[in-house]
Design a protein around this motif. Structure first.
Motif, PDB file in Angstrom:
ATOM      1  N   ILE A 221       3.797 -72.896  40.049  1.00 49.65           N
ATOM      2  CA  ILE A 221       3.685 -72.453  38.663  1.00 49.65           C
ATOM      3  C   ILE A 221       4.277 -73.549  37.788  1.00 49.65           C
ATOM      4  O   ILE A 221       5.437 -73.952  37.978  1.00 49.65           O
ATOM      5  CB  ILE A 221       4.451 -71.144  38.403  1.00 49.65           C
ATOM      6  N   GLY A 222       3.514 -74.044  36.843  1.00 50.31           N
ATOM      7  CA  GLY A 222       4.024 -75.060  35.935  1.00 50.31           C
ATOM      8  C   GLY A 222       4.442 -76.327  36.655  1.00 50.31           C
ATOM      9  O   GLY A 222       3.926 -76.671  37.722  1.00 50.31           O
ATOM     10  N   ASP A 223       5.409 -77.016  36.051  1.00 52.23           N
ATOM     11  CA  ASP A 223       5.940 -78.233  36.656  1.00 52.23           C
ATOM     12  C   ASP A 223       7.374 -77.989  37.101  1.00 52.23           C
ATOM     13  O   ASP A 223       7.870 -76.866  37.048  1.00 52.23           O
ATOM     14  CB  ASP A 223       5.849 -79.420  35.684  1.00 52.23           C
ATOM     15  N   LYS A 224       8.056 -79.026  37.514  1.00 52.07           N
ATOM     16  CA  LYS A 224       9.433 -78.908  37.974  1.00 52.07           C
ATOM     17  C   LYS A 224      10.376 -79.358  36.861  1.00 52.07           C
ATOM     18  O   LYS A 224      11.033 -80.386  36.960  1.00 52.07           O
ATOM     19  CB  LYS A 224       9.659 -79.718  39.251  1.00 52.07           C
ATOM     20  N   ARG A 225      10.343 -78.579  35.770  1.00 49.85           N
ATOM     21  CA  ARG A 225      11.235 -78.824  34.634  1.00 49.85           C
ATOM     22  C   ARG A 225      11.064 -80.233  34.067  1.00 49.85           C
ATOM     23  O   ARG A 225      11.989 -81.024  33.989  1.00 49.85           O
ATOM     24  CB  ARG A 225      12.684 -78.592  35.043  1.00 49.85           C
ATOM     25  N   GLY A 226       9.837 -80.546  33.665  1.00 54.97           N
ATOM     26  CA  GLY A 226       9.572 -81.819  33.027  1.00 54.97           C
ATOM     27  C   GLY A 226       9.025 -82.892  33.938  1.00 54.97           C
ATOM     28  O   GLY A 226       8.607 -83.950  33.466  1.00 54.97           O
ATOM     29  N   GLN A 227       8.984 -82.647  35.232  1.00 58.35           N
ATOM     30  CA  GLN A 227       8.421 -83.586  36.197  1.00 58.35           C
ATOM     31  C   GLN A 227       7.446 -82.834  37.101  1.00 58.35           C
ATOM     32  O   GLN A 227       7.591 -81.632  37.314  1.00 58.35           O
ATOM     33  CB  GLN A 227       9.519 -84.227  37.061  1.00 58.35           C
ATOM     34  N   PRO A 228       6.445 -83.525  37.619  1.00 54.15           N
ATOM     35  CA  PRO A 228       5.538 -82.836  38.549  1.00 54.15           C
ATOM     36  C   PRO A 228       6.255 -82.491  39.853  1.00 54.15           C
ATOM     37  O   PRO A 228       7.236 -83.139  40.212  1.00 54.15           O
ATOM     38  CB  PRO A 228       4.426 -83.859  38.776  1.00 54.15           C
ATOM     39  N   TRP A 229       5.781 -81.474  40.523  1.00 55.82           N
ATOM     40  CA  TRP A 229       6.238 -81.198  41.880  1.00 55.82           C
ATOM     41  C   TRP A 229       5.715 -82.309  42.787  1.00 55.82           C
ATOM     42  O   TRP A 229       4.552 -82.693  42.710  1.00 55.82           O
ATOM     43  CB  TRP A 229       5.700 -79.859  42.374  1.00 55.82           C
ATOM     44  N   LEU A 230       6.571 -82.817  43.636  1.00 56.48           N
ATOM     45  CA  LEU A 230       6.161 -83.860  44.578  1.00 56.48           C
ATOM     46  C   LEU A 230       5.973 -83.215  45.950  1.00 56.48           C
ATOM     47  O   LEU A 230       6.944 -82.807  46.594  1.00 56.48           O
ATOM     48  CB  LEU A 230       7.204 -84.975  44.636  1.00 56.48           C
ATOM     49  N   VAL A 231       4.733 -83.129  46.378  1.00 54.71           N
ATOM     50  CA  VAL A 231       4.386 -82.448  47.624  1.00 54.71           C
ATOM     51  C   VAL A 231       4.055 -83.490  48.685  1.00 54.71           C
ATOM     52  O   VAL A 231       3.137 -84.302  48.507  1.00 54.71           O
ATOM     53  CB  VAL A 231       3.189 -81.500  47.422  1.00 54.71           C
ATOM     54  N   GLY A 232       4.800 -83.473  49.768  1.00 55.23           N
ATOM     55  CA  GLY A 232       4.584 -84.431  50.841  1.00 55.23           C
ATOM     56  C   GLY A 232       3.498 -83.971  51.791  1.00 55.23           C
ATOM     57  O   GLY A 232       3.433 -82.798  52.163  1.00 55.23           O
TER      58      GLY A 232
END
Length: 355
Positions: A221-232
């Motif tokens: 949901i959304g982003d990670k508080r101003g940064q994209p989620w980084l999915v490995g």
């Protein structure tokens, strides 16, 4: 090889992030107001073993008690779905269907009917590469015990493994197996669906930043508080490394690989859990030799919801690099990152760098 592919991924990350999600910006005043309003907010985490995998939840909330209740609600939903959709629990609806549908027409709950309807749609779209009746032979495999169906059993049951045997009436919500030995398993779609259900719970509660994952299926949901989620994306031959790290926002990603449940047989061949319905055996992946370039060992699909990315990751894996990427390029709103048996990494058209 994979090292050069990784360099390509690193070069592409900035382009991927800009193409999919745009640039993130905020003015100083907005930041000050945000800090004032969320001084007590924080990240909340939980992991539990459900549906035969690790389910994890991460969300941002200003109230610890409410966050704990939301996380428990998510985990309860996963447990409910496991109770209804597990082929290993005798009292699940899926087990009841497998016991009875070969002898008579059975009525389905609205939820199971929706799952079967979606599964059959993907069976049609992929020419049978996605087929929940793989359980007909899949039930004869035990990866912990290094057990698989022998040649005679495979030959005997191959006709029963065919989605055309699933006589499904969507209006009446009924199902009958056209072959008495047909069985179904929702392992290629249920976790993606469960992740979506979890996200719905959090959205309805007003959560704006969260991530839910179940094994290879995740949705944010959304982003990670101003940064994209980084999915490995895990390196398929070295679990301590990532083959790629993808920046994502407000989307879903599902990964299928030959490294989750497998064993190496006496002929040094990898026997894994992703079946090719055409052969009734695990999809051939090869080990980096000539003629293996179309075979895949890892597939990740990015799209709006897990209900689609989960079955698509299985489908592309079975179809192979050429047909699999062509499928994704035909479907609007979806992208793919695949690794072939030569350990080279490839993107769907929407993620490729411009010339």
């Amino acid at each position: 090889m994979l090292k050069s592919s990784l360099r390509r991924v690193r070069r592409a990350h900035r382009h991927i992030a800009a193409k999919l999600f745009g640039a993130h910006s905020a003015c100083c005043l907005a930041c000050l107001l945000l800090l004032a309003n969320t001084a007590s907010a924080e990240w909340h985490y939980e992991k539990q073993a459900i549906m035969g995998t690790e389910v994890s939840v991460q969300l941002w909330h200003e109230n610890a008690a409410e966050a704990e209740a939301l996380i428990e609600g998510v985990m309860a939903e996963f447990r409910r779905l496991d109770d209804e959709l597990s082929p290993y629990k005798k009292n699940s609806e899926l087990s009841r269907v497998n016991r009875d549908a070969g002898r008579q027409t059975v009525e389905l709950s609205a939820e199971l009917a929706a799952l079967i309807d979606k599964s059959l749609w993907y069976s049609e779209q992929t020419g049978g590469a996605f087929d929940i009746s793989y359980a007909t032979l899949g039930k004869h495999y035990d990866f912990r015990q290094h057990k698989r169906a022998d040649t005679a059993t495979t030959k005997q049951l191959l006709k029963a493994l065919n989605y055309h045997n699933l006589q499904f009436d969507s209006a009446k919500r009924t199902l009958h197996f056209g072959h008495p030995q047909t069985r179904i398993d929702l392992g290629g779609i249920a976790k993606g669906y469960a992740v979506d259900r979890a996200i719905d719970i959090l959205r309805r509660a007003g959560v704006h930043h969260a991530s839910v994952s179940a094994g290879g299926d995740s949705r944010m949901i959304g982003d990670k508080r101003g940064q994209p989620w980084l999915v490995g994306i895990r390196h398929p031959r070295d679990k301590s490394k990532n083959a790629a790290v993808i920046p994502l926002t407000d989307t879903a990603i599902s990964t299928s690989g030959d490294y989750e449940r497998f064993f190496i047989d006496d002929h040094h061949q990898r026997v894994h859990h992703i079946f090719n319905p055409a052969t009734g055996r695990p999809t051939e992946t090869g080990d980096g030799g000539r003629g293996d370039s179309d075979r895949l060992i890892s597939v990740s699909i990015i799209g709006p919801q897990g209900f689609d990315t989960d079955p698509l990751s299985t489908s592309v894996f079975v179809l192979g690099k050429q047909k699999g990427l062509a499928l994704i390029d035909r479907l609007p709103g979806f992208e793919a990152v695949v690794i072939d048996s030569n350990r080279r990494l490839y993107f769907s058209h929407g993620l490729e760098q411009p010339d």
